[in-house]
Design a protein around this motif. Structure first.
Motif, PDB file in Angstrom:
ATOM      1  N   ILE A  60       0.741  -1.221  -0.099  1.00  0.00           N
ATOM      2  CA  ILE A  60      -0.033   0.073  -0.030  1.00  0.00           C
ATOM      3  C   ILE A  60       0.820   1.280  -0.041  1.00  0.00           C
ATOM      4  O   ILE A  60       0.303   2.221   0.115  1.00  0.00           O
ATOM      5  CB  ILE A  60      -1.125  -0.042   1.211  1.00  0.00           C
ATOM      6  N   GLN A  61       2.336   1.133  -0.088  1.00  0.00           N
ATOM      7  CA  GLN A  61       2.844   2.190  -0.120  1.00  0.00           C
ATOM      8  C   GLN A  61       2.680   3.280  -1.281  1.00  0.00           C
ATOM      9  O   GLN A  61       2.224   2.934  -2.310  1.00  0.00           O
ATOM     10  CB  GLN A  61       4.590   1.892  -0.321  1.00  0.00           C
ATOM     11  N   ASN A  62       2.754   4.618  -1.042  1.00  0.00           N
ATOM     12  CA  ASN A  62       2.463   5.648  -1.737  1.00  0.00           C
ATOM     13  C   ASN A  62       3.569   5.470  -3.183  1.00  0.00           C
ATOM     14  O   ASN A  62       4.772   5.317  -2.941  1.00  0.00           O
ATOM     15  CB  ASN A  62       2.858   6.890  -1.203  1.00  0.00           C
ATOM     16  N   ARG A  63       2.820   5.069  -4.417  1.00  0.00           N
ATOM     17  CA  ARG A  63       3.770   5.189  -5.578  1.00  0.00           C
ATOM     18  C   ARG A  63       4.416   6.362  -6.057  1.00  0.00           C
ATOM     19  O   ARG A  63       5.330   6.338  -6.885  1.00  0.00           O
ATOM     20  CB  ARG A  63       2.892   4.476  -6.386  1.00  0.00           C
ATOM     21  N   LYS A  64       3.976   7.532  -5.676  1.00  0.00           N
ATOM     22  CA  LYS A  64       4.649   8.685  -6.081  1.00  0.00           C
ATOM     23  C   LYS A  64       5.542   9.141  -5.250  1.00  0.00           C
ATOM     24  O   LYS A  64       6.566   9.956  -5.555  1.00  0.00           O
ATOM     25  CB  LYS A  64       3.486   9.773  -6.475  1.00  0.00           C
ATOM     26  N   ASP A  65       5.565   8.912  -3.861  1.00  0.00           N
ATOM     27  CA  ASP A  65       6.431   9.172  -2.916  1.00  0.00           C
ATOM     28  C   ASP A  65       6.827   7.873  -2.475  1.00  0.00           C
ATOM     29  O   ASP A  65       6.546   7.239  -1.351  1.00  0.00           O
ATOM     30  CB  ASP A  65       5.515  10.049  -1.735  1.00  0.00           C
ATOM     31  N   HIS A  66       7.850   7.408  -2.896  1.00  0.00           N
ATOM     32  CA  HIS A  66       8.518   6.059  -2.865  1.00  0.00           C
ATOM     33  C   HIS A  66       8.662   5.681  -1.370  1.00  0.00           C
ATOM     34  O   HIS A  66       9.300   6.286  -0.540  1.00  0.00           O
ATOM     35  CB  HIS A  66       9.824   5.600  -3.763  1.00  0.00           C
ATOM     36  N   GLY A  67       8.092   4.698  -0.700  1.00  0.00           N
ATOM     37  CA  GLY A  67       8.194   3.879   0.495  1.00  0.00           C
ATOM     38  C   GLY A  67       7.259   4.905   1.470  1.00  0.00           C
ATOM     39  O   GLY A  67       7.146   4.396   2.635  1.00  0.00           O
ATOM     40  N   LEU A  68       6.575   5.831   1.293  1.00  0.00           N
ATOM     41  CA  LEU A  68       5.742   6.517   1.960  1.00  0.00           C
ATOM     42  C   LEU A  68       4.493   5.637   2.365  1.00  0.00           C
ATOM     43  O   LEU A  68       3.690   5.437   1.343  1.00  0.00           O
ATOM     44  CB  LEU A  68       5.439   7.791   1.979  1.00  0.00           C
ATOM     45  N   VAL A  69       4.192   5.165   3.437  1.00  0.00           N
ATOM     46  CA  VAL A  69       2.916   4.510   3.989  1.00  0.00           C
ATOM     47  C   VAL A  69       2.025   5.459   4.657  1.00  0.00           C
ATOM     48  O   VAL A  69       2.395   6.033   5.900  1.00  0.00           O
ATOM     49  CB  VAL A  69       3.251   3.190   4.792  1.00  0.00           C
ATOM     50  N   ILE A  70       0.970   5.985   4.243  1.00  0.00           N
ATOM     51  CA  ILE A  70       0.118   7.075   4.726  1.00  0.00           C
ATOM     52  C   ILE A  70      -0.778   6.484   5.825  1.00  0.00           C
ATOM     53  O   ILE A  70      -1.490   5.471   5.490  1.00  0.00           O
ATOM     54  CB  ILE A  70      -0.775   7.898   3.516  1.00  0.00           C
ATOM     55  N   VAL A  71      -0.876   6.998   7.006  1.00  0.00           N
ATOM     56  CA  VAL A  71      -1.466   6.387   8.194  1.00  0.00           C
ATOM     57  C   VAL A  71      -2.558   7.790   8.253  1.00  0.00           C
ATOM     58  O   VAL A  71      -1.952   8.537   9.292  1.00  0.00           O
ATOM     59  CB  VAL A  71      -0.680   6.242   9.273  1.00  0.00           C
ATOM     60  N   GLU A  72      -3.565   7.731   8.228  1.00  0.00           N
ATOM     61  CA  GLU A  72      -4.626   8.701   8.652  1.00  0.00           C
ATOM     62  C   GLU A  72      -4.835   8.969  10.017  1.00  0.00           C
ATOM     63  O   GLU A  72      -4.799   9.893  10.679  1.00  0.00           O
ATOM     64  CB  GLU A  72      -5.870   8.626   7.754  1.00  0.00           C
TER      65      GLU A  72
END
Length: 156
Positions: A60-72
């Motif tokens: 589920i990592q962000n494809r535009k910001d490599h490796g970022l996993v967004i946690v709302e």
């Protein structure tokens, strides 16, 4: 389509590759890990939940910001990965303590020299941005020698 008659020909393409092999990269993107990374993950003292969470985070990592996993929020994040909130909390701590992930504000980032989704140039830049003090998942595990002052170095 035959340009002269306008007739549309229906045809089937046959392949020697099985359907199962053809679906291997279904969905487009994929994350790469080197052999040393697989070994480090195998050698890590992680719970089953931490392994599951790590693989979910890779997916589920962000494809535009490599490796970022967004946690709302941790509650929504737990729902997103299909785990209990308490398991997610413990697993995040285990993964961070082992050096596989590190915090990025309220979000998490997968260590880019461990697992990465993107090209080599982006990976090189991301590696330079790993915060100082982040544990190294490649560091040897087990007993480490400690030098204690005051020993006798003589041969006699």
């Amino acid at each position: 389509m035959n340009r002269t008659t306008g007739e549309i020909a229906d045809f089937t393409v046959h392949s020697s590759v099985s359907a199962a092999r053809g679906l291997w990269f279904r969905g487009g993107g994929f994350t790469t890990m080197g052999y040393a990374a697989h070994q480090a993950l195998a050698d890590a003292d992680l719970s089953v939940s931490a392994y599951k969470l790590f693989h979910q985070m890779c997916a589920i990592q962000n494809r535009k910001d490599h490796g970022l996993v967004i946690v709302e929020s941790q509650v929504k994040f737990a729902e997103q990965v299909g785990m209990a909130q308490s398991s997610v909390s413990r697993s995040l701590k285990q993964l961070a303590d082992a050096g596989f992930i590190y915090p990025d504000g309220r979000n998490w980032r997968i260590r880019p020299d461990f697992a990465f989704n993107g090209n080599g140039a982006a990976q090189g830049q991301a590696v330079q941005n790993i915060p100082a003090g982040t544990p190294d998942p490649y560091a040897p595990k087990g007993a480490q020698l400690t030098v204690i002052d005051g020993g006798d170095d003589s041969d006699g």
